[in-house]
Design a protein around this motif. Structure first.
Motif, PDB file in Angstrom:
ATOM      1  N   ALA A 172      95.193  44.306  55.496  1.00  0.00           N
ATOM      2  CA  ALA A 172      94.668  45.529  56.111  1.00  0.00           C
ATOM      3  C   ALA A 172      95.763  46.258  56.879  1.00  0.00           C
ATOM      4  O   ALA A 172      95.475  47.115  57.714  1.00  0.00           O
ATOM      5  CB  ALA A 172      93.504  45.190  57.041  1.00  0.00           C
ATOM      6  N   LYS A 173      97.024  45.883  56.605  1.00  0.00           N
ATOM      7  CA  LYS A 173      98.215  46.498  57.214  1.00  0.00           C
ATOM      8  C   LYS A 173      98.280  46.271  58.716  1.00  0.00           C
ATOM      9  O   LYS A 173      98.830  47.076  59.467  1.00  0.00           O
ATOM     10  CB  LYS A 173      98.272  47.992  56.891  1.00  0.00           C
ATOM     11  N   THR A 224      87.657  52.623  68.967  1.00  0.00           N
ATOM     12  CA  THR A 224      88.391  53.443  68.004  1.00  0.00           C
ATOM     13  C   THR A 224      87.533  53.714  66.777  1.00  0.00           C
ATOM     14  O   THR A 224      87.003  52.774  66.169  1.00  0.00           O
ATOM     15  CB  THR A 224      89.692  52.741  67.570  1.00  0.00           C
ATOM     16  N   LYS A 225      87.393  54.991  66.417  1.00  0.00           N
ATOM     17  CA  LYS A 225      86.624  55.367  65.239  1.00  0.00           C
ATOM     18  C   LYS A 225      87.431  55.104  63.967  1.00  0.00           C
ATOM     19  O   LYS A 225      88.639  55.354  63.928  1.00  0.00           O
ATOM     20  CB  LYS A 225      86.233  56.844  65.291  1.00  0.00           C
ATOM     21  N   LEU A 226      86.737  54.613  62.956  1.00  0.00           N
ATOM     22  CA  LEU A 226      87.357  54.400  61.655  1.00  0.00           C
ATOM     23  C   LEU A 226      86.756  55.413  60.692  1.00  0.00           C
ATOM     24  O   LEU A 226      85.577  55.342  60.353  1.00  0.00           O
ATOM     25  CB  LEU A 226      87.076  52.972  61.175  1.00  0.00           C
ATOM     26  N   ILE A 268      87.271  50.503  53.761  1.00  0.00           N
ATOM     27  CA  ILE A 268      87.138  49.489  52.709  1.00  0.00           C
ATOM     28  C   ILE A 268      88.110  48.345  52.954  1.00  0.00           C
ATOM     29  O   ILE A 268      87.757  47.166  52.844  1.00  0.00           O
ATOM     30  CB  ILE A 268      87.379  50.122  51.324  1.00  0.00           C
ATOM     31  N   ALA A 269      89.355  48.686  53.307  1.00  0.00           N
ATOM     32  CA  ALA A 269      90.359  47.658  53.585  1.00  0.00           C
ATOM     33  C   ALA A 269      89.946  46.806  54.788  1.00  0.00           C
ATOM     34  O   ALA A 269      90.108  45.576  54.781  1.00  0.00           O
ATOM     35  CB  ALA A 269      91.718  48.305  53.835  1.00  0.00           C
ATOM     36  N   PHE A 270      89.392  47.455  55.816  1.00  0.00           N
ATOM     37  CA  PHE A 270      88.955  46.743  57.012  1.00  0.00           C
ATOM     38  C   PHE A 270      87.774  45.826  56.684  1.00  0.00           C
ATOM     39  O   PHE A 270      87.715  44.679  57.128  1.00  0.00           O
ATOM     40  CB  PHE A 270      88.570  47.746  58.097  1.00  0.00           C
ATOM     41  N   ALA A 271      86.827  46.338  55.900  1.00  0.00           N
ATOM     42  CA  ALA A 271      85.666  45.531  55.502  1.00  0.00           C
ATOM     43  C   ALA A 271      86.092  44.348  54.638  1.00  0.00           C
ATOM     44  O   ALA A 271      85.558  43.242  54.786  1.00  0.00           O
ATOM     45  CB  ALA A 271      84.656  46.403  54.758  1.00  0.00           C
ATOM     46  N   ASP A 272      87.047  44.568  53.732  1.00  0.00           N
ATOM     47  CA  ASP A 272      87.556  43.472  52.899  1.00  0.00           C
ATOM     48  C   ASP A 272      88.178  42.382  53.772  1.00  0.00           C
ATOM     49  O   ASP A 272      88.017  41.188  53.515  1.00  0.00           O
ATOM     50  CB  ASP A 272      88.595  43.991  51.908  1.00  0.00           C
ATOM     51  N   MET A 273      88.918  42.809  54.801  1.00  0.00           N
ATOM     52  CA  MET A 273      89.539  41.857  55.714  1.00  0.00           C
ATOM     53  C   MET A 273      88.473  41.026  56.437  1.00  0.00           C
ATOM     54  O   MET A 273      88.581  39.797  56.543  1.00  0.00           O
ATOM     55  CB  MET A 273      90.400  42.595  56.731  1.00  0.00           C
ATOM     56  N   LEU A 274      87.431  41.699  56.926  1.00  0.00           N
ATOM     57  CA  LEU A 274      86.358  40.987  57.629  1.00  0.00           C
ATOM     58  C   LEU A 274      85.653  40.005  56.698  1.00  0.00           C
ATOM     59  O   LEU A 274      85.305  38.883  57.108  1.00  0.00           O
ATOM     60  CB  LEU A 274      85.351  41.980  58.205  1.00  0.00           C
TER      61      LEU A 274
END
Length: 299
Positions: A154-155, A247-249, A256-262
């Motif tokens: 997720a960088k 912080t708003k996403l 999508i990248a954040f959800a994949d990480m979770l």
């Protein structure tokens, strides 16, 4: 023209080929579907739904059993709440190994008797999203690498983030039994405040959630559960994001990248809780936000 006798002789020598029902040409436009195709598809969906429900049930029992083992000890003779939970789990066909593992985890031990270590991972993910992941494991090096890999995709990276949050004690009481069947926030408010509660409300499922100072968490459990015949669903110290740090996403790609990480983090079996200061962006769909929110313990 051949006589009937001649035709009979020809049929005996050269019988007509038999065409099975599935090979006959259909004069309709609807393609032929083999019998059972739709039925099998339905069975697969029903089985997947049943398996998911069973997993959720076992997870729920495991969490409650571990909690009551931690709060009041592992001996069923001296811990009636734990004895009740174990009895309910057995009636619901929860495997003996799952029950024993949950009791051991409540005592800080693995199913093999190894001491579990509480490890907290802090991370930052673009644009300025803080993350705290709590793990209870006897494999710290493995989880350190797995966390690094998941967050890197997720960088983001492992980095200090606790200053984005405040530690708060939280106890969730489920719907009561017997005399506690209709108990709500108003009914326990006086006792909760006296025990150290600072905020009370209902969650989306109608459970009572009590927030308090971290040091008062156990006191709230003891003061409320027995007196009002309420079931303790969860109890612990949580990380609540400070309002001015949320912080708003917004970007669909980033969400999508954040959800994949979770998802990757939650798939790790020893992960206990995940906290973040992320908030829903203005252009985020319900589906995108739901996928993120379901993986967070507080949002």
């Amino acid at each position: 023209m051949a006589s009937l006798a001649q035709r009979a002789r020809l049929l005996i020598r050269f019988p007509r080929p038999q065409i099975c029902a599935q090979c006959r040409r259909s004069f309709g436009s609807t393609p032929f579907l083999e019998s059972g195709h739709n039925k099998w598809s339905k069975i697969k969906h029903e089985k997947a739904a049943a398996d998911k429900k069973k997993t959720m049930m076992r997870t729920g029992f495991s969490e409650e059993i571990a909690l009551h083992s931690k709060l009041y000890g592992p001996d069923l003779k001296f811990n009636p709440q734990l004895a009740r939970l174990v009895s309910e789990a057995r009636k619901s066909s929860v495997p003996k190994a799952v029950i024993e593992t949950a009791i051991a985890r409540g005592q800080g031990l693995s199913s093999e008797g190894a001491v579990l270590e509480n490890v907290t991972f802090e991370a930052m993910v673009p644009p300025a999203i803080a993350l705290i992941v709590e793990v209870e494991t006897d494999r710290k090096p493995f989880y350190t690498q797995e966390m690094h890999n998941a967050i890197k995709k997720a960088k983001g990276g492992l980095s200090t983030s606790k200053f984005f949050f405040t530690r708060v004690g939280r106890v969730t009481f489920g719907k009561g039994e017997g005399e506690g069947a209709g108990v709500g926030v108003d009914d326990i408010m006086d006792d909760a405040i006296e025990a150290g509660a600072e905020d009370l409300n209902h969650d989306a499922d109608g459970n009572i959630v009590v927030h308090t100072q971290p040091t008062q968490t156990r006191q709230v459990c003891d003061a409320i559960a027995a007196k009002h015949d309420l079931r303790i669903l969860s109890s612990g110290i949580v990380w609540v994001a400070n309002e001015d740090t949320k912080t708003k996403l917004n970007s669909s790609v980033a969400s999508i990248a954040f959800a994949d990480m979770l998802d990757a983090i939650r798939d790790l079996p020893d992960v206990q809780s995940v906290y973040s200061n992320v908030s829903r962006g203005d252009n985020m769909t319900d589906e995108e936000w739901a996928r993120i929110a379901e993986n967070l313990d507080v949002y």
